[in-house]
Design an enzyme around this catalytic site. Structure first.
Site, PDB file in Angstrom:
ATOM      1  CD  GLU A 161      79.311  10.962 -32.788  1.00  0.00           C
ATOM      2  OE1 GLU A 161      79.571  12.181 -32.839  1.00  0.00           O
ATOM      3  OE2 GLU A 161      78.497  10.470 -31.990  1.00  0.00           O
TER       4      GLU A 161
ATOM      5  CG  ASP B 100      77.853  29.468 -42.935  1.00  0.00           C
ATOM      6  OD1 ASP B 100      78.494  28.844 -42.066  1.00  0.00           O
ATOM      7  OD2 ASP B 100      77.822  30.713 -42.976  1.00  0.00           O
TER       8      ASP B 100
ATOM      9  CG  HIS C  46      78.464   4.827 -29.556  1.00  0.00           C
ATOM     10  ND1 HIS C  46      78.910   5.930 -28.897  1.00  0.00           N
ATOM     11  CD2 HIS C  46      77.429   5.241 -30.313  1.00  0.00           C
ATOM     12  CE1 HIS C  46      78.177   6.979 -29.236  1.00  0.00           C
ATOM     13  NE2 HIS C  46      77.272   6.574 -30.084  1.00  0.00           N
TER      14      HIS C  46
ATOM     15  CE  LYS D 236      78.674  15.788 -30.665  1.00  0.00           C
ATOM     16  NZ  LYS D 236      78.807  14.417 -31.176  1.00  0.00           N
TER      17      LYS D 236
HETATM   18  C1  MEV Z   1      76.855  11.787 -29.157  1.00  0.00           C
HETATM   19  O1  MEV Z   1      77.482  12.250 -30.332  1.00  0.00           O
HETATM   20  C2  MEV Z   1      75.492  12.421 -28.982  1.00  0.00           C
HETATM   21  C3  MEV Z   1      74.797  12.088 -27.665  1.00  0.00           C
HETATM   22  O2  MEV Z   1      75.649  12.413 -26.562  1.00  0.00           O
HETATM   23  C4  MEV Z   1      73.513  12.893 -27.624  1.00  0.00           C
HETATM   24  C5  MEV Z   1      72.793  12.831 -26.301  1.00  0.00           C
HETATM   25  O3  MEV Z   1      73.425  12.592 -25.242  1.00  0.00           O
HETATM   26  O4  MEV Z   1      71.571  13.087 -26.326  1.00  0.00           O
HETATM   27  C6  MEV Z   1      74.513  10.605 -27.536  1.00  0.00           C
END
Ligand code: MEV
Length: 431
Positions: free
Chosen positions: A86, A286, A383, A270
């Site tokens: 990413e 792992d 981004h 995430k």
């Molecule tokens: C994207 O890979 C991760 C985010 O969605 C995390 C978040 O929303 O806190 C930007």
């Protein structure tokens, strides 16, 4: 190009040519010539090695390997290897770490490396009596488990404790679960724990009168937690559009949203795992086990919740994170993969606890970067800038032109390959 560098703070690293980046890293991380040669080797892992690692191997997979910069953790500079596809992850972690180092950096620590091996027993008629008998037999069981791993014992690790978990009401009737708690030293520990659970289960069957079924470690390694904290004075949070206290207030609101809503908590986590997984991959861990453990821990109170916490106190934004991190710095898998080996050396970790602490700090940095972007400019701006850089390169812009193409793409708002090609052509025509 002249670069100012101290430890993990390397100004303009991303603008350097690859060989200049490697030379700078070699200086800052004390790497040897063979490390640089290894990184320049176009084959990250020899097929012959891959062929011995898994069944049906047909090749090896490539993934970008980058460096998370600016990390100051427990007063120590850290250059963090990160493998991830990413585009924004490495840049975001580095920029968060840069801001947080101005506030003194991260403080991080990890528990002793205690893993849990589970032995499932069925057909135990009196769960309470069997539990008592198991506790009484604990010294004998631990000795039997340790007898198969004398090397662990010599290194000060080994089986430590027996715990018993009665499950009186499963879909298949009552069960007794025995937890064998093992200090696995600097290993991730799966093999040692699994073999110990298999070794002791005949004795456990004899003691309890039950029959052993599953004998396997638990990935909910909640006796092996890592934690990190950061204290960020409001003035460091200021952006072009918002003053520091407002950013802090917005961060609190973002965290409260995640704490109240599992849909948001999942994305929040995430973001945390973007950083942790990238280090896990680059250091040969792992990562499926780490992921499973992290999400189970996030749901430990009965509802899925954020792994980090953000609050404000007297002009300071306080961030903290806690999660299980079952990681290792020794083991066959790590030793036979030269890039993984390189990653561990660049990071300068020897002990698994140290690696876990660094990973917790990277997770907190990544979470901070995502939340700060979300509550200020929105995530797409950063981004898009990175996406534009990728398009400039894909459109054939040499390094010297890339920045100009990125600016052109962002200015017109059409972040497309066709537009990047147009801009490259017009710059060439003008030259
Ligand atoms: C994207 O890979 C991760 C985010 O969605 C995390 C978040 O929303 O806190 C930007």
């Amino acid at each position: 190009m002249h670069t100012r560098t101290t430890g993990s703070r390397i100004e303009g690293f991303y603008k350097l040519q690859r060989n200049q980046r490697l030379t700078t890293l070699a200086q800052n991380a004390g790497l040897e010539d063979h490390d640089v040669t290894e990184l320049l080797n176009p084959t990250p892992l020899a097929f012959e090695v891959a062929d011995h690692m898994i069944e049906n191997a047909i090749g090896v997979l490539g993934l970008p390997l980058g460096v998370g910069l600016n990390f100051l953790i427990n007063g120590r500079e850290r250059l963090v290897p990160m493998a991830v596809e990413e585009p924004s992850v490495v840049a975001a972690a580095s920029s968060a770490a840069r801001l947080i180092r101005e506030a003194g950096g991260f403080f991080a620590e990890a528990d002793a490396p205690l893993m849990i091996g589970q032995i499932q027993l069925v057909g135990v008629t009196a769960l309470d009596a069997a539990s008592e008998d198991l506790h009484a037999a604990a010294p004998r069981l631990l000795a039997a488990a340790n007898a198969v791993h004398p090397n662990m014992l010599r290194r000060g690790a080994g089986a430590r404790k027996i715990e018993v978990r009665p499950l009186p009401d499963t879909a298949c009737g009552p069960m007794l679960i025995v937890h064998l708690i093992v200090d696995v030293g600097d290993a991730m520990g799966a093999n040692a724990v699994n073999s110990m659970t298999e070794i002791v289960s005949p004795m456990i069957e004899e003691i309890t009168g039950g029959e052993a079924r599953l004998r396997i470690l638990s990935n909910l390694a909640d006796q092996r937690l890592a934690r990190a904290t950061a204290r960020i004075p409001f003035h460091l949070l200021k952006t072009e559009r918002f003053d520091g206290p407002e950013v802090a207030q917005r961060m609190m609101e973002a965290w409260a949203f995640a704490a109240a809503d599992p849909y948001r908590a999942t994305t929040h986590n995430k973001g945390v795992m973007n950083g942790i997984d990238a280090v896990a991959l680059a250091t040969g861990q792992d990562w499926r086990g780490i992921e499973a453990g992290a999400h189970a821990y996030a749901a430990r109170h009965g509802r899925y919740a954020p792994l980090s916490e953000w609050r404000v106190d007297k002009g300071v934004l306080l961030g903290s994170i806690e999660l299980p991190l079952a990681v290792g710095t020794v083991g066959g898998n790590l030793e036979c993969n030269p890039r993984v080996n390189f990653g561990l050396r660049m990071l300068g970790v020897r002990a698994a606890r140290d690696l876990a602490a660094v990973m917790a700090a990277v997770g907190l940095a990544q979470n901070f970067a995502a939340m700060r972007a979300l509550v200020t400019d929105g995530i797409q701006r950063g981004h898009m800038a990175l996406h534009a850089r990728g398009l400039a390169v894909a459109a054939g812009a040499p390094d010297s032109m890339a920045e100009q193409v990125v600016e052109g793409l962002l200015a017109c708002g059409e972040i497309k390959l066709s537009k990047a090609r147009e801009i490259v052509a017009s710059i060439r025509a003008a030259a």
